[in-house]
Design an enzyme around this catalytic site. Sequence first.
Site, PDB file in Angstrom:
ATOM      1  N   PRO A 290       0.805  -1.221   0.000  1.00  0.00           N
ATOM      2  CA  PRO A 290       0.000   0.000   0.000  1.00  0.00           C
ATOM      3  C   PRO A 290       0.838   1.271   0.000  1.00  0.00           C
ATOM      4  O   PRO A 290       1.918   1.307   0.594  1.00  0.00           O
ATOM      5  CB  PRO A 290      -0.775  -0.109   1.314  1.00  0.00           C
ATOM      6  N   ARG A 292      -0.863   4.964  -1.260  1.00  0.00           N
ATOM      7  CA  ARG A 292      -1.827   6.061  -1.104  1.00  0.00           C
ATOM      8  C   ARG A 292      -2.664   5.952   0.175  1.00  0.00           C
ATOM      9  O   ARG A 292      -2.925   6.948   0.838  1.00  0.00           O
ATOM     10  CB  ARG A 292      -2.769   6.057  -2.320  1.00  0.00           C
ATOM     11  N   TYR A 333      -4.258  13.703 -14.215  1.00  0.00           N
ATOM     12  CA  TYR A 333      -5.358  12.736 -14.053  1.00  0.00           C
ATOM     13  C   TYR A 333      -6.715  13.399 -13.826  1.00  0.00           C
ATOM     14  O   TYR A 333      -7.654  12.737 -13.403  1.00  0.00           O
ATOM     15  CB  TYR A 333      -5.104  11.820 -12.848  1.00  0.00           C
ATOM     16  N   CYS A 360       3.528  28.784 -16.004  1.00  0.00           N
ATOM     17  CA  CYS A 360       3.145  29.324 -17.302  1.00  0.00           C
ATOM     18  C   CYS A 360       2.532  28.244 -18.164  1.00  0.00           C
ATOM     19  O   CYS A 360       3.160  27.751 -19.099  1.00  0.00           O
ATOM     20  CB  CYS A 360       4.357  29.944 -17.972  1.00  0.00           C
TER      21      CYS A 360
END
Length: 450
Positions: A290, A292, A333, A360
């Site tokens: 794992p 996230r 994403y 920019c």
Amino acid sequence: MRLRGTARINARNHLEIGGCDTVELARRFGTPLYVMDEALIRENCRAYREAFASEAGGMVLYAAKTFLTTGMARLVDEEGLGLDVVSGGELYTALAAGFPSERIYFNGNNKSPAELEEALAARIGGVVVDNPSELALLSDLAARRGQRVAVLLRIAPGVQAHTHEYIQTGQADSKFGFPLVGGVALAGVKEALSASHLDLRGYHCHIGSQILALESYRAAVRAMLEFAAEARAATGYAPEVLDLGGGLGARYTADDDPPPIEELARTMRAAVAEEAAAHGLPCPTIFVEPGRSIVGEAGTTLYTVGAIKDIPGVRRYVAVDGGMTDNPRVALYQAVYEAIVANRAADAPSEVVSVAGKCCESGDMLLWDAALPPVERGDLLAVFTTGAYNYSMASNYNRLPRPAVVLVGGGRARLLVARETYADLIRLDLIPEDLARPEEKRLPAARQAP
Ligand code: LLP
């Protein structure tokens, strides 16, 4: 707005994390600033360890790519987890922090000979071999060193996780893993079994990231144990370990409702036991990787509000002092985040604005149509759930120095990463000899090309 971890609103109407007032943190460390909630990271590590590592031989390998610094490696070590690294750089970081090498596993689809040598020299716990070409390479390197190495074979189980296309990884047409089609995976098993210095311990799969429906894991387990049964029929070999990768989602907005870690563990364990029994296979030990779900919600990014621009009838742009350089996930994403004004944390939202970065590039946005209280120049904006794949994917686009990372807990704030300086930005720059000015030739401070 549901606050994550130890975040709360204090008596001064400021956002507080780990007992630290974020307005004070911004004053002390500057902005943009990544704030990591130590208690939440530790709580998630413990939930994983209790749910998986309590099983004999079970391993929880924290996915270093999500967020790794030497201090983070120490914290992961203290919590008793292993580490999944995917590059020589991640391995180096872990070893520099004194992370126990036997708890390190090496993933990745194109490990270089040098990286594999580094892994062998460090005597890491195992290598997750990704493809036939790497299997031959590792077998050769290990034999030449006269060193046995534990391996897992990464299989592409042909399962599509319900997540963004760019972070789906288990489908058949993927750059990752031995494909089941055409007997490639089976040939890999035979090859690994016959290699003199490879110790095949089992199989690995990773079906994607930000997974919110556990059904995807059941499908992966089904496919993996079906393959294990087929391989046993052909070779007599049964896996001791089944590494099911990472992927459990985090809460970015109220729409995301990831199941708790305990439920992931229950689902995986039940599916593995059931499918192993159905095929008459010994029940393999589960490894997970794992990332996230351990650090995502533990991270908050603090920004200072700058220019505010109204386009009548269209929208209000609120620009902050960071952007795609510290959080490329919106541009990459279309990720959606939640934010509050940290210095007026309990004020009710009364307007809809879009938060832009300072790069920019038009795609450099952090939030589209976010509900916030009235925002002014100088306000402190807190964006939540930025602990995963933000710092680790940060860049110096537009020569913006990367922010500092601070670990907060129990009212203390300690730096994990110092803010980059302008001097850091040119540290590796070289002025070729023919472009050097006469006076620079005598100055040792100016770096010159050899
Ligand atoms: N194991 C393997 C083999 C992986 O490829 C990954 C993530 C993990 C474990 C950890 O997955 P997690 O638990 O964090 O979902 N940059 C993208 C995510 C890429 C994920 C890559 N692999 C993002 O920002 O969403």
